[in-house]
Design a protein around this motif. Structure first.
Motif, short mmCIF file in Angstrom:
data_model
loop_
_atom_site.label_atom_id
_atom_site.label_comp_id
_atom_site.label_asym_id
_atom_site.label_seq_id
_atom_site.Cartn_x
_atom_site.Cartn_y
_atom_site.Cartn_z
N PRO A 84 0.83 -1.22 0.00
CA PRO A 84 0.00 0.00 0.00
C PRO A 84 0.86 1.27 0.00
CG PRO A 84 -0.87 -1.61 1.56
CD PRO A 84 0.45 -2.16 1.08
N CYS A 103 2.28 1.81 -3.50
CA CYS A 103 1.28 2.35 -4.42
C CYS A 103 0.98 3.82 -4.11
CB CYS A 103 -0.02 1.54 -4.34
SG CYS A 103 0.17 -0.14 -4.96
N GLN A 126 -1.79 -14.82 -7.83
CA GLN A 126 -2.97 -14.08 -7.37
C GLN A 126 -2.62 -12.61 -7.26
OE1 GLN A 126 -3.77 -16.30 -3.79
NE2 GLN A 126 -2.54 -14.92 -2.55
N ALA A 127 -3.66 -11.77 -7.35
CA ALA A 127 -3.42 -10.33 -7.37
C ALA A 127 -2.68 -9.89 -6.11
CB ALA A 127 -4.74 -9.59 -7.50
N ILE A 171 -1.68 -6.36 -5.97
CA ILE A 171 -1.98 -4.93 -5.88
C ILE A 171 -3.49 -4.72 -5.96
CG2 ILE A 171 -1.77 -2.71 -7.08
CD1 ILE A 171 1.10 -3.35 -7.62
N ASP A 172 -4.03 -4.15 -4.91
CA ASP A 172 -5.46 -3.91 -4.80
C ASP A 172 -5.86 -2.66 -5.59
OD1 ASP A 172 -7.56 -4.98 -2.43
OD2 ASP A 172 -8.04 -3.02 -3.35
N ASP A 173 -6.98 -2.76 -6.24
CA ASP A 173 -7.50 -1.63 -7.03
C ASP A 173 -7.53 -0.35 -6.18
OD1 ASP A 173 -8.82 -0.11 -9.01
OD2 ASP A 173 -10.78 -0.72 -8.24
N ALA A 174 -7.95 -0.48 -4.94
CA ALA A 174 -8.15 0.70 -4.08
C ALA A 174 -6.86 1.43 -3.76
CB ALA A 174 -8.84 0.27 -2.78
N TRP A 175 -5.72 0.71 -3.86
CA TRP A 175 -4.44 1.34 -3.51
C TRP A 175 -3.88 2.23 -4.62
CZ3 TRP A 175 -1.87 -3.97 -2.02
CH2 TRP A 175 -2.50 -4.48 -0.87
N GLU A 224 -0.82 -10.41 -11.01
CA GLU A 224 -0.25 -9.51 -10.01
C GLU A 224 -1.18 -8.35 -9.67
OE1 GLU A 224 3.61 -9.05 -12.36
OE2 GLU A 224 4.36 -9.40 -10.34
N ASP A 243 -5.12 -6.48 -9.38
CA ASP A 243 -6.56 -6.63 -9.18
C ASP A 243 -7.26 -6.37 -10.52
OD1 ASP A 243 -9.21 -6.36 -8.44
OD2 ASP A 243 -8.77 -5.10 -6.68
N LEU A 271 -8.96 -3.03 -11.38
CA LEU A 271 -8.16 -1.87 -11.78
C LEU A 271 -8.29 -1.57 -13.28
CD1 LEU A 271 -5.95 0.25 -11.06
CD2 LEU A 271 -4.26 -1.59 -11.36
#
Lengths: 319, 319
Positions: free
Chosen positions: B193, B196, B210-211, B213-217, B236, B238, B241
């Motif tokens: 986080p 990002c 699996q992802a 990096i989260d879209d929200a970050w 890697e 989301d 995104l």
């Protein structure tokens, strides 16, 4: 493996020694009996799903009459895997160069290390094709066969004639080729109808794109090794002949797609499930009736390259 | 060419000399600027339909954590064509061997002659991947970018960090990796986080499935070079995104099949026609808005191998 080598430990080690093997050394290392046993075992591995082959790679160089095929794979349990690059550039003759070019790479199947580059210029491909012709000829030959008919006068015509005659102990070789003088260098030059009327076994080796052998010329009991048609559009046999023949295919799906059988399959004369696989025939040789016409459709497979290379490498690695 | 060399003049000539080039000599022959220009030209050739590539060959050696890819091809007008064998055997570390293995073969595109085996052990693949990262980074970078975020700590993490930072003149490198000690060898180790939140550009280089990096970050204006996901199952980012991102793909069809974009395409978040091709972007650089999120999805193509090899060979052949 990730193609990009992402997130892996760095590698700054310089590679181990890779050997380059000359064509002379490759020729000296080939034992025909061993290679034939290896090729037969490879065809059995194929039908038993113990062989993995890469998708055949193809590049075309039309301006120079050139073509390149990339084949390769691994047979479960083998200590090496193989990638072959084989080219034919038909403008080379005018430059004083051989048309066949290429090499076979031998890699350690436990570490991926490149052990050797067999700089064979297509020599191993020629031999594995000829030796596979012998295996197929033995599997389908009729007792009492004496006369071999050869269609064509190129490298495979010469190699198939020499190998099949010797291994099957045939007495006589008849040859048809567009150029009768070339034909006469391999045996008795004859017309195609005469060849069909006299030969017990026929091997077809040309790059023809239309049928050369008429259905009506082929006698019951004739055995045919069809080597020439190995790419879309190539054809040497009248498709009607397939209606009264038993067909053995090096790989049924591939033969139905672009082998000699493809024309008969496409015309609806036979269906794919009529094609026996060479691996199955070598595992459990069927008994063919004396008056049965049997065609072996050989299009060429990476397992043959793997097998002859493994066979040669087994000797070279000790040197 | 007929695979079986049927009906062709015989070839008893022994081949010409083939050179074997060591990794040290390859390293010395690489000029980054020339190689990047060659790679950019190759991507343009690809979109202009002037590149032919063989079907990618793949072999798996599960018992030894091994995998082999065969790539190759030719760009119209080039004087050579290229076939690459690149393996990763992840059990090699325990044997004291590098996991990357393989070579690149260089053939004359007018005669098929094998000119050289570049015995690079994967070195050229690592470099072309890094230099393509730089090309993509330059094409999508936002003015005023200062901070590079690196996800991963392997070979590509190190190479992309070094190359992108240098070529884009970035000031700061933040790194996240599973092992923070490894991360710290490449830059300031931070959480994902935080990475990002602070990075202007992010390069992702892991073999994650699996992802991470989260879209929200991800902040508006972030530019992402996605290098890790280059085979089915790898991921890697989301997929959500992608709904608010512009996507540049090295090859749209390949990325939609097994690149980072594949997950978003499969989930119906974006469609294939949303993917811009890198070749088109390099030919006519679009203007991205400052708050636009842009993802470059790099899965790896033979044209990159052809280009870097041609570039290195142009120097080696004079030696």
């Amino acid at each position: 493996m990730q193609l990009n080598d992402a997130d892996e430990p760095d590698n700054d080690r310089v590679g181990h020694a890779m050997r380059v093997i000359s064509r002379n050394a490759i020729e000296a290392a080939l034992d025909e009996g061993e290679a034939m046993a290896a090729i037969a075992a490879a065809f059995r591995a194929l039908v038993e799903d113990r062989a993995q082959m890469i998708a055949i790679g193809h590049l075309a160089f039309e301006a120079f009459g050139g073509d390149c095929h990339v084949k390769g794979g691994h047979i479960a349990g083998d200590d090496v895997f193989v990638v072959k690059v084989a080219s034919g550039f038909y403008g080379n003759a005018a430059r004083g160069l051989p048309s066949s070019q290429g090499f076979v790479a031998v890699m350690n199947a436990q570490t991926g290390e490149t052990l050797a580059i067999l700089n064979d210029g297509g020599w191993l491909t020629d031999r594995r094709t000829a030796l596979t012709g012998v295996l197929a000829a033995k599997a389908i030959s009729r007792r009492g066969s004496k006369v071999l008919g050869v269609v064509g006068s190129g490298t495979q015509a010469r190699l198939q004639a020499e190998h099949i005659r010797r291994h099957l102990q045939l007495d006589e070789v008849l040859v048809w080729a567009r150029d009768p003088q070339k034909a006469a260098t391999l045996g008795e030059a004859v017309s195609l109808p005469v060849l069909c009327a006299r030969a017990d076994m026929i091997v077809t080796t040309t790059p023809s794109t239309q049928a050369l052998i008429d259905d009506a010329w082929v006698r019951p009991g004739t055995r045919i090794i069809a080597v020439g048609a190995d790419a879309p559009g190539k054809q040497e046999l009248d498709p009607a002949l397939f209606a009264r023949s038993t067909v053995v295919a090096d790989l049924p799906e591939q033969c139905a797609d672009h082998g000699e059988s493809a024309h008969a399959v496409r015309a609806g004369i036979i269906s794919l499930d009529r094609l026996l696989s060479l691996g199955a025939v070598l595992s459990a040789p069927p008994v063919f009736a004396d008056d049965e016409i049997v065609i072996a459709d050989l299009t060429g497979l990476a397992v043959q390259d793997i097998a002859i290379t493994q066979s040669v490498w087994n000797r070279l690695k000790l040197q």
